[in-house]
Design an enzyme around this catalytic site. Sequence first.
Site, short mmCIF file in Angstrom:
data_model
loop_
_atom_site.label_atom_id
_atom_site.label_comp_id
_atom_site.label_asym_id
_atom_site.label_seq_id
_atom_site.Cartn_x
_atom_site.Cartn_y
_atom_site.Cartn_z
N HIS A 53 57.35 -117.01 63.98
CA HIS A 53 57.19 -117.06 62.28
C HIS A 53 56.05 -118.11 62.23
CE1 HIS A 53 59.99 -120.54 63.56
NE2 HIS A 53 59.96 -121.06 62.21
N HIS A 55 55.71 -121.03 60.23
CA HIS A 55 55.95 -122.29 60.15
C HIS A 55 55.02 -122.90 60.86
CE1 HIS A 55 60.23 -122.06 57.91
NE2 HIS A 55 59.10 -121.69 57.00
N ASP A 57 54.86 -125.76 62.55
CA ASP A 57 55.49 -126.35 63.67
C ASP A 57 55.66 -125.58 64.93
OD1 ASP A 57 57.61 -125.21 62.10
OD2 ASP A 57 59.09 -126.81 63.53
N HIS A 58 55.37 -124.15 64.43
CA HIS A 58 55.25 -122.96 65.49
C HIS A 58 54.04 -122.38 65.64
CE1 HIS A 58 59.82 -122.80 65.88
NE2 HIS A 58 59.66 -123.57 65.12
N HIS A 110 66.03 -117.01 58.51
CA HIS A 110 65.05 -118.50 58.36
C HIS A 110 63.86 -118.26 57.42
CE1 HIS A 110 63.79 -122.46 59.34
NE2 HIS A 110 62.62 -121.81 60.02
N ASP A 127 63.39 -120.00 65.23
CA ASP A 127 64.59 -120.79 64.51
C ASP A 127 65.59 -119.84 63.78
OD1 ASP A 127 62.97 -122.85 65.00
OD2 ASP A 127 62.37 -123.26 63.00
N HIS A 165 63.93 -125.61 68.98
CA HIS A 165 64.30 -127.07 68.78
C HIS A 165 65.33 -127.32 69.49
CE1 HIS A 165 61.92 -127.57 65.08
NE2 HIS A 165 61.88 -126.30 64.84
#
Length: 255
Positions: A53, A55, A57-58, A110, A127, A165
Amino acid sequence: MQPIALPAFSDNYIWLLPGDAGAGALVVDPGEAGPVFAAADAGLQPSVVLLTHHHDDHVGGMPELLRRWPGLAVYAPADERIPFACSRVGGGDRVEAGGFGFDVIAVPGHTVSHIAFHGQGLLFCGDTLFSLGCGRMFEGSPEQMLGSLDRLAALPGDSLMCCGHEYTQSNAAFALAVDPDNPALARRSDEVTAMRHAGQPTLPVTLASERACNPFLRIDAPAIRAAVAAREGREDLDRVATFAALRRWKDGFRA
């Protein structure tokens, strides 16, 4: 080969899967480039990247990775918020690259475009599903998220779940509050505590374990339905309403 969890930021994992016979490695959700560079310097140079996805942080490490390895094969959801060149894939597609093979599963909730990758005995789910928990619904509806979790839960139980995570210990506290009489959950919680005290990741974990322990995969279990009904003060909740109430409970939970 066993997947390797590369720690990133405070609690992210970038997943790395070595290729066979010296082939390039597979990388999943590189939120930052540094851990991937370190793995490459140790002999695990990437050849394929999977993104679940948009985001940051990915995906945030991708520009640096592409500058170093412009020939990387990158597969990502069809979402304009992932701005760099890649092959766009969605539910029902198949990724075959660099000796790796994965089926793509649509898992909105998400985010609306979130996807997961299942193959080679592994599930990379970003996530959407966490050990003993699930992702927050930033964009999707409870019905979408529950449908996504149902699709993941239906995969073979020996699949190793590799999520984005390290949330397992805090998720265990909530799961025990909801489902205190579940012996499989009690054993998993003890295992997680020991792993974290030893500085070890709690992942990957089998889907069979998650089906036995994770309250978000046990929406139809009488114990979960009863706990949610008692908290909501009503007995007439269907499974989507039960899931939505359980997620709200988790959102406000403090151990």
